[in-house]
Design a protein around this motif. Structure first.
Motif, short mmCIF file in Angstrom:
data_model
loop_
_atom_site.label_atom_id
_atom_site.label_comp_id
_atom_site.label_asym_id
_atom_site.label_seq_id
_atom_site.Cartn_x
_atom_site.Cartn_y
_atom_site.Cartn_z
N ASP A 72 0.82 -1.22 0.00
CA ASP A 72 0.00 0.00 0.00
C ASP A 72 0.86 1.28 0.00
N SER A 73 1.85 1.32 -0.89
CA SER A 73 2.79 2.46 -0.91
C SER A 73 2.41 3.56 -1.89
N PHE A 74 1.67 3.22 -2.98
CA PHE A 74 1.51 4.17 -4.08
C PHE A 74 0.05 4.42 -4.41
N ASP A 75 -0.25 5.70 -4.67
CA ASP A 75 -1.59 6.07 -5.12
C ASP A 75 -1.80 5.75 -6.59
N VAL A 76 -0.72 5.87 -7.38
CA VAL A 76 -0.79 5.66 -8.82
C VAL A 76 0.40 4.81 -9.25
N VAL A 77 0.13 3.77 -10.01
CA VAL A 77 1.19 2.97 -10.64
C VAL A 77 1.00 3.06 -12.15
N VAL A 78 2.04 3.43 -12.87
CA VAL A 78 1.97 3.54 -14.32
C VAL A 78 3.04 2.65 -14.94
N SER A 79 2.81 2.23 -16.17
CA SER A 79 3.80 1.43 -16.89
C SER A 79 3.43 1.42 -18.37
N ASN A 80 4.44 1.57 -19.22
CA ASN A 80 4.20 1.53 -20.67
C ASN A 80 5.24 0.65 -21.34
N LEU A 81 4.76 -0.35 -22.08
CA LEU A 81 5.62 -1.22 -22.88
C LEU A 81 6.74 -1.86 -22.07
N CYS A 82 6.41 -2.31 -20.87
CA CYS A 82 7.40 -2.92 -20.00
C CYS A 82 7.12 -4.40 -19.76
N LEU A 83 5.92 -4.72 -19.31
CA LEU A 83 5.67 -6.05 -18.75
C LEU A 83 5.78 -7.17 -19.78
N HIS A 84 5.51 -6.89 -21.06
CA HIS A 84 5.64 -7.96 -22.06
C HIS A 84 7.09 -8.42 -22.22
N ASN A 85 8.04 -7.57 -21.77
CA ASN A 85 9.45 -7.95 -21.84
C ASN A 85 9.85 -8.97 -20.78
N ILE A 86 8.96 -9.25 -19.83
CA ILE A 86 9.18 -10.35 -18.88
C ILE A 86 8.60 -11.59 -19.56
N TYR A 87 9.46 -12.36 -20.22
CA TYR A 87 8.98 -13.41 -21.11
C TYR A 87 8.42 -14.62 -20.38
N ASP A 88 8.92 -14.90 -19.19
CA ASP A 88 8.40 -16.02 -18.41
C ASP A 88 7.06 -15.62 -17.78
N ARG A 89 6.01 -16.38 -18.08
CA ARG A 89 4.68 -15.99 -17.64
C ARG A 89 4.57 -15.94 -16.12
N SER A 90 5.15 -16.90 -15.42
CA SER A 90 5.06 -16.92 -13.97
C SER A 90 5.74 -15.69 -13.37
N ALA A 91 6.87 -15.27 -13.95
CA ALA A 91 7.55 -14.06 -13.48
C ALA A 91 6.72 -12.82 -13.80
N ARG A 92 6.08 -12.83 -14.97
CA ARG A 92 5.24 -11.69 -15.35
C ARG A 92 4.05 -11.55 -14.40
N LEU A 93 3.46 -12.69 -14.02
CA LEU A 93 2.33 -12.65 -13.09
C LEU A 93 2.78 -12.16 -11.72
N ARG A 94 4.00 -12.51 -11.33
CA ARG A 94 4.52 -12.00 -10.05
C ARG A 94 4.64 -10.47 -10.09
N ALA A 95 5.05 -9.94 -11.24
CA ALA A 95 5.14 -8.49 -11.39
C ALA A 95 3.76 -7.85 -11.25
#
Length: 256
Positions: free
Chosen positions: A174-197
Motif C-alpha cells: 500500500d505504498s503508491f496512489d498511482v502505478v503507471v507502466s508503458n511497454l514494459c511487462l511484455h518484456n518479462i517473457y516467463d509468464r510466472s515471473a510476469r504474473l509476479r510483477a
C-alpha cells in the motif's frame, strides 16, 4: 563512492545533451523492420519477374508488396518514437484526476518519459521510477540518462530511481496512489515471473489507488489477473494513428 560514480555519470550525460532525450524504443525491432523492408525492395529489382513454383508466382510484385509493408511499418514505428509516445504519455496521464500529493510508481521507467510527465502533475507528491535499464528494450538506456532527463525537465527533486526487477519490488504494501507502466511487462517473457510483477503492482497499490498499464499485447492477461485480485478493471485503446503497434491501457482501481 557510489554517489561519486553516479555524479560522474550524470556529468557525462549532461555533456552529451542539453535537451531531454528519451531514446529509441526497441531499436532492434526498428532496425529489423527497415532492413527487411529495404532488402526486399532492393532484391525485387534483381529477381525474375515471375517464378514457376508449381504455379506461376509474380515474385517481383510479392517482394515489393512485402518490402513496402515493412518499410511502412518502420515509418509508423519511427513516428511513434519521435512523436506518438509523447501523445500516448499525455493520454495515459489524463485517465487520472491528479491532486498533486500522490505517491507515484513508474514500472519500467526507461529514460523517464512517463515518470517526468507524472512528476509534473505533483506538488507535494513524489514519483519513483523502477527499472533495470536494459539496452535491448530502449536505446541508450541508463540510470544516468534518466537522471539527466529528470534534471532537464525540472522534476529531479520530486523523483527517485530504484534499480530492481518488477517481480520483486522493494516497497512496503500500500505504498503508491498511482502505478503507471508503458511497454514494459511484455518484456518479462516467463509468464510466472510476469504474473509476479502484476501481483507486486497490486500489493504496492494503495486502497483507492489506480494502476495504468499500457502495452501492445498481453493486456487481456493483465486485466484478468487484476480482476482476479479484486481490482475494478477497464481497458482503453490509445490512438491508432500515433502508436505502432497499437497500444491499449489497462485501468485497474483498487477498492477502498
Amino acid at each position: 563512492m557510489a554517489d561519486r560514480i553516479r555524479a560522474s555519470e550524470v556529468t557525462m550525460a549532461t555533456q552529451q545533451s542539453s535537451k531531454p532525450n528519451y531514446g529509441v524504443d526497441a531499436p532492434g525491432v526498428l532496425r529489423n523492420l527497415f532492413l527487411v523492408g529495404g532488402g526486399a525492395l532492393l532484391l525485387s529489382f534483381f529477381v525474375p519477374h515471375t517464378v514457376h513454383l508449381g504455379a506461376v508466382v509474380d515474385f517481383r510484385s510479392s517482394l515489393r508488396w512485402t518490402g513496402g509493408w515493412f518499410v511502412f511499418s518502420s515509418a509508423l514505428f519511427l513516428l511513434y518514437v519521435k512523436y506518438g509516445k509523447f501523445q500516448h504519455r499525455d493520454f495515459m496521464l489524463s485517465l487520472y484526476n491528479w491532486r498533486g500529493n500522490e505517491q507515484v510508481l513508474d514500472v519500467g521507467c526507461g529514460r523517464g518519459l512517463l515518470l517526468a510527465g507524472a512528476a509534473k502533475h505533483l506538488t507535494t507528491g513524489h514519483a519513483t521510477g523502477l527499472d533495470i535499464w536494459s539496452n535491448v528494450d530502449m536505446g541508450g538506456n541508463s540510470e544516468a540518462a534518466t537522471l539527466h532527463n529528470l534534471q532537464l525537465e525540472g522534476v529531479s527533486q520530486r523523483c527517485s530511481l530504484v534499480s530492481e526487477d518488477a517481480q520483486q519490488m522493494p516497497f512496503p504494501d500500500d505504498s503508491f496512489d498511482v502505478v503507471v507502466s508503458n511497454l514494459c511487462l511484455h518484456n518479462i517473457y516467463d509468464r510466472s515471473a510476469r504474473l509476479r510483477a502484476l501481483h507486486q503492482i497490486v500489493r504496492v497499490l494503495k486502497p483507492g489507488g489506480i494502476a495504468l498499464i499500457s502495452d501492445y499485447k498481453l493486456t487481456g492477461e493483465y486485466a484478468a489477473e487484476f480482476t482476479d485480485a479484486g481490482l475494478i478493471v477497464q481497458r482503453r485503446w490509445g490512438s491508432i494513428l500515433t502508436t505502432f503497434p497499437p497500444l491499449r491501457v489497462v485501468i485497474a482501481r483498487k477498492p477502498v
